[in-house]
Design a protein around this motif. Structure first.
Motif, PDB file in Angstrom:
ATOM      1  N   PRO A  44     -12.864  19.152  13.280  1.00  0.00           N
ATOM      2  CA  PRO A  44     -11.677  19.320  12.396  1.00  0.00           C
ATOM      3  C   PRO A  44     -12.113  19.780  11.062  1.00  0.00           C
ATOM      4  O   PRO A  44     -13.009  19.638  10.300  1.00  0.00           O
ATOM      5  N   SER A  45     -10.819  20.185  10.315  1.00  0.00           N
ATOM      6  CA  SER A  45     -11.114  21.192   8.967  1.00  0.00           C
ATOM      7  C   SER A  45     -10.986  20.333   7.834  1.00  0.00           C
ATOM      8  O   SER A  45     -11.383  20.357   6.747  1.00  0.00           O
ATOM      9  N   GLN A  46     -10.632  18.792   7.888  1.00  0.00           N
ATOM     10  CA  GLN A  46     -10.413  18.185   6.922  1.00  0.00           C
ATOM     11  C   GLN A  46     -11.779  17.547   6.362  1.00  0.00           C
ATOM     12  O   GLN A  46     -12.397  16.779   6.914  1.00  0.00           O
ATOM     13  N   ASP A  47     -12.100  17.940   5.088  1.00  0.00           N
ATOM     14  CA  ASP A  47     -13.539  17.890   4.532  1.00  0.00           C
ATOM     15  C   ASP A  47     -13.544  16.418   3.970  1.00  0.00           C
ATOM     16  O   ASP A  47     -14.640  15.947   3.995  1.00  0.00           O
ATOM     17  N   ASP A  48     -12.412  15.802   3.398  1.00  0.00           N
ATOM     18  CA  ASP A  48     -12.726  14.408   3.169  1.00  0.00           C
ATOM     19  C   ASP A  48     -13.109  13.647   4.115  1.00  0.00           C
ATOM     20  O   ASP A  48     -13.474  12.445   3.948  1.00  0.00           O
ATOM     21  N   LEU A  49     -12.372  13.776   5.433  1.00  0.00           N
ATOM     22  CA  LEU A  49     -13.113  12.988   6.550  1.00  0.00           C
ATOM     23  C   LEU A  49     -14.288  13.360   7.397  1.00  0.00           C
ATOM     24  O   LEU A  49     -15.064  12.650   7.745  1.00  0.00           O
ATOM     25  N   TRP A  50     -14.395  14.631   7.425  1.00  0.00           N
ATOM     26  CA  TRP A  50     -15.362  15.452   8.261  1.00  0.00           C
ATOM     27  C   TRP A  50     -16.679  15.984   7.584  1.00  0.00           C
ATOM     28  O   TRP A  50     -17.662  16.054   8.233  1.00  0.00           O
ATOM     29  N   LYS A  51     -16.660  16.222   6.461  1.00  0.00           N
ATOM     30  CA  LYS A  51     -17.637  16.999   5.703  1.00  0.00           C
ATOM     31  C   LYS A  51     -18.972  15.986   5.838  1.00  0.00           C
ATOM     32  O   LYS A  51     -20.069  16.589   6.208  1.00  0.00           O
ATOM     33  N   GLY A  62      -7.419  22.459   5.201  1.00  0.00           N
ATOM     34  CA  GLY A  62      -7.146  20.899   5.211  1.00  0.00           C
ATOM     35  C   GLY A  62      -6.829  20.433   6.499  1.00  0.00           C
ATOM     36  O   GLY A  62      -6.911  21.108   7.377  1.00  0.00           O
ATOM     37  N   GLY A  63      -6.182  19.333   6.268  1.00  0.00           N
ATOM     38  CA  GLY A  63      -5.626  18.898   7.779  1.00  0.00           C
ATOM     39  C   GLY A  63      -5.066  17.542   7.605  1.00  0.00           C
ATOM     40  O   GLY A  63      -5.315  16.617   6.359  1.00  0.00           O
ATOM     41  N   CYS A  64      -4.872  16.843   8.858  1.00  0.00           N
ATOM     42  CA  CYS A  64      -4.626  15.389   8.660  1.00  0.00           C
ATOM     43  C   CYS A  64      -4.767  14.843  10.171  1.00  0.00           C
ATOM     44  O   CYS A  64      -4.817  15.686  11.047  1.00  0.00           O
ATOM     45  N   PRO A  65      -4.840  13.536  10.275  1.00  0.00           N
ATOM     46  CA  PRO A  65      -5.079  12.958  11.620  1.00  0.00           C
ATOM     47  C   PRO A  65      -3.829  12.549  12.286  1.00  0.00           C
ATOM     48  O   PRO A  65      -3.504  11.473  12.658  1.00  0.00           O
ATOM     49  N   LEU A  66      -2.953  13.600  12.462  1.00  0.00           N
ATOM     50  CA  LEU A  66      -1.703  13.317  13.030  1.00  0.00           C
ATOM     51  C   LEU A  66      -1.615  13.983  14.347  1.00  0.00           C
ATOM     52  O   LEU A  66      -0.496  14.563  14.857  1.00  0.00           O
ATOM     53  N   GLY A  67      -2.684  14.153  15.260  1.00  0.00           N
ATOM     54  CA  GLY A  67      -2.544  14.972  16.300  1.00  0.00           C
ATOM     55  C   GLY A  67      -1.476  14.424  17.388  1.00  0.00           C
ATOM     56  O   GLY A  67      -0.930  13.351  17.182  1.00  0.00           O
ATOM     57  N   ALA A  68      -1.243  15.256  18.621  1.00  0.00           N
ATOM     58  CA  ALA A  68      -0.258  15.001  19.387  1.00  0.00           C
ATOM     59  C   ALA A  68      -0.393  13.916  20.359  1.00  0.00           C
ATOM     60  O   ALA A  68       0.431  13.285  21.075  1.00  0.00           O
ATOM     61  N   SER A  69      -1.836  13.264  20.389  1.00  0.00           N
ATOM     62  CA  SER A  69      -1.713  12.162  21.239  1.00  0.00           C
ATOM     63  C   SER A  69      -0.913  10.988  20.789  1.00  0.00           C
ATOM     64  O   SER A  69      -0.786  10.099  21.799  1.00  0.00           O
ATOM     65  N   GLN A  70      -0.538  11.111  19.700  1.00  0.00           N
ATOM     66  CA  GLN A  70       0.562   9.807  19.207  1.00  0.00           C
ATOM     67  C   GLN A  70       1.558   9.999  19.861  1.00  0.00           C
ATOM     68  O   GLN A  70       2.304   8.989  20.099  1.00  0.00           O
ATOM     69  N   VAL A  71       2.179  11.076  20.421  1.00  0.00           N
ATOM     70  CA  VAL A  71       3.338  11.304  21.119  1.00  0.00           C
ATOM     71  C   VAL A  71       3.031  10.504  22.353  1.00  0.00           C
ATOM     72  O   VAL A  71       4.032   9.759  22.906  1.00  0.00           O
TER      73      VAL A  71
END
Length: 643
Positions: A126-133, A205-214
């Protein structure tokens, strides 16, 4: 990590997605061969599902549809298991290792010749550096433990960007000059990559709001609102509804995911699903009796309510807020002329609506990818190919930069720079002192009861008079020169280092990347490490040059010049009238404005300047220059979008 060598034939890019997994091939031989890979027979995209079978005491890994089919007999069955390594338990990590191993084994089984052909694997994150870098090294280690010849990692949405422009009817090429946003809407995360012509590298950037929550929300609703009113659904919910590691939970959430994808892809009017509760629990200790079924029928209106389409705090509202936050905090004033939606979950109808609303776009400028499940793996392979092909250029440029910086005679050049700076400052101060001397601003105040040395620029006091004598002039020179002990002259080095070193670095880069017409922003390095001060010995030399007695000293020679004969007495207390002071200044200007000879200045700069921090400044300059190289290379890989 597997290194890329001249013998490496091709790259395999793999997107181990939370919901689906795909792989792509990219040749390094110059043949331009690139295509999607079968992971299982006839399947280029598989569900991210893994099952561990025990066959006569030997564990066997199944992935995708094979894992789903064998789930009832498996020791372990899991879907939706992708996490950041720091969040994984030991068993979850082992499961991720097993899945990666199974996927790679499937690729090799479908393409047996790959066993003997030199290749490397790149994976996506995933692209979110704050979580994945900070997780990259650990995630790569998982791939290594799975036996993959892994050579690197790529951001998902950035990889998607590289492939998105090649899709049918893509508007990226014509819109990227203004600004294009690629959105990879996946099962676990939403990833963003933005680029426009003025940027040297993308904004990610990005966020942990993927569609599995649906599907989780829909399954929770189904448990709470069963169509068949008996205790079977309640019993299943209590036993397995929250146990995300259990086989029944994973098998059922997978069914909800499939139905969700069908619902949005085919634009159905309702979400309908029937599942056999006995079958789901038949291999478990707590079983639902035979003949018990769960039935779900949720209308579109109800789904919108479940997902909180118009409700603060609901899933859809949270996604919209995350998009707005990325726009305001990351993009700021950057224009978005086009949003390209990819990722399997991008087919959900509200996704497009959100991006069209937030960025004020019509449907034409917010297109959907035709094959969203494959674009990331294609992009990983494509971007890795670009990385490999430019790494030699990057290494060559960095070697040139290092050689340029090493060959720069730092101590000599900086002292030469400082020589001009310090010489100019001293000459300027001396000229100002002589000007004040002419105008009567430098004097000694004399009282009836004796001498009292007052500060300069004081007015005459009652009972006193001013005497413009050489004693007061000498005191002023001594005061000013001693103030130099507390001044740092190093700031003058910055311009030279920027022009002589960074200027040459940029020339080298422009030559190397001339085909890309790179126009860098104004680059300037701030040098804070170097310190340069005049020593006490230097201050003494300056003072003695002006106020010393005998030939060769500036004030002495100026006075001697006015004597009709030889100067018999060096009188420092005599009052010097303005015409004589004028002659002193004129003599200084004509004969001694340089203060020292060229040779004497060279010696002064060499011996009487305390210089420090050169080694640190050299290291900072090298680091900064290498960043410039990396920016150029990053642009070179993206520049094709602007041609």
């Amino acid at each position: 990590m597997k290194e890329v060598t001249p013998n490496t034939e091709f790259v395999i890019g793999i997107d181990f997605g939370h919901g689906e997994t795909s792989a792509a091939f990219y040749s390094l031989s110059g043949s331009e061969d690139k295509f999607d890979l079968d992971i299982l027979p006839g399947q280029k995209v598989i569900k991210s599902a893994v099952a561990i079978m025990d066959q006569e005491g030997v564990p066997t890994i199944c992935v995708g549809d094979a894992a789903i089919a064998n789930a009832p007999m498996a020791k372990v069955f899991q879907v939706s298991f992708k996490k950041r390594p720091s969040e994984m338990s030991s068993s979850e990590r082992n499961l991720m290792v097993a899945f990666m191993k199974g996927v790679y084994a499937g690729i090799i089984e479908q393409h047996p010749d790959y066993k003997t052909r030199e290749h490397v694997v790149y994976i996506a994150r995933p692209s979110q550096d704050d979580l994945w870098k900070s997780e990259e090294t650990a995630y790569l280690q998982i791939a290594e433990d799975a036996g993959l010849p892994v050579a690197g990692i790529q951001k998902e949405s950035r990889a998607a960007y590289f492939r998105a422009r090649t899709q049918p009817d893509s508007k990226i090429d014509q819109e990227v000059k203004k600004g294009v946003l690629i959105v990879d809407f996946g099962s676990s995360t939403i990833d963003f990559t933005y680029l426009n012509q003025s940027l040297t590298s993308p904004i990610d950037g990005g966020c942990p709001l993927g569609a599995s929550q649906v599907e989780k929300s829909l399954m929770e609703y189904a448990f709470a609102h069963p169509i068949i009113q008996d205790d079977a659904m309640q019993q299943f919910a209590q036993a397995y509804g929250l146990d995300e590691n259990s086989k029944p939970y994973n098998r059922l959430i997978f069914e909800f995911r499939k139905k969700k994808e069908e619902y949005y892809k085919n634009k159905l009017s309702s979400f309908s699903l029937v599942f056999d509760l006995h079958d789901l629990t038949s291999s478990e200790n707590e079983q639902i009796p035979f003949g018990k079924f769960g039935c779900v029928n949720i209308t579109k209106l109800q789904i919108d309510e479940i997902l909180g389409k118009n409700t603060p705090g609901g899933y859809i509202e949270n996604v919209k807020n995350a998009v707005v936050a990325f726009k305001d905090e990351n993009l700021r004033d950057c224009q978005v002329a086009c949003v390209y939606l990819t990722g399997g979950a991008s087919r959900m109808d509200f996704v497009r609506e959100i991006f069209m609303e937030v960025f004020a776009l019509d449907a034409e400028h917010c297109p959907l990818d035709e094959y969203p499940e494959r674009i990331v793996s294609q992009g990983v392979a494509h971007l890795s190919y670009a990385d490999i092909k430019t790494i030699e250029t990057e290494e060559a440029l960095k070697n040139k930069v290092k050689q340029l910086i090493d060959n720069f005679n730092w101590d000599y050049e900086i002292r030469k720079i400082l020589g001009r700076e310090i010489m100019f400052r001293i000459q300027k101060e001396a000229a100002e002192i002589m000007s004040h001397w002419v105008h009567g601003s430098i004097y000694q105040t004399v009282y009836i009861d004796g001498f009292f040395d007052k500060a300069r620029y004081r007015t005459t006091e009652s009972g006193s008079t001013r005497i413009h004598n050489l004693y007061s002039l000498a005191k002023e020179f001594d005061r000013v020169f001693n103030s130099f002990l507390y001044q740092d002259f190093a700031k003058g080095c910055e311009e030279k280092i920027n022009s002589e070193i960074l200027g040459k670095v940029i020339v080298q880069l422009n030559v190397a990347l001339t085909a890309y017409k790179y126009k860098p922003l104004q680059q300037r390095l701030s040098i804070n490490e170097i310190s340069a001060k005049i020593k006490q010995s230097g201050v003494n030399k300056l003072s003695y040059r002006f106020i010393g007695e005998g030939n060769g000293h500036i004030l002495y020679d100026a006075v001697a010049k006015l004597c009709k004969g030889a100067m018999v007495d060096w009188n420092t207390e005599k009052d010097r009238l303005m015409p004589f002071r004028m002659n002193h200044r004129n003599y200084f200007t004509e004969y001694y404005s340089g203060i020292f000879t060229s040779y004497q200045w060279d010696e002064f700069i060499s011996k009487d300047i305390e210089l420090s921090g050169v080694t640190q400044a050299k290291a900072v300059t090298l680091e900064y220059a290498n960043k410039l190289v990396e920016e150029y290379i990053s642009y070179a890989k993206l520049a094709k979008f602007f041609n």
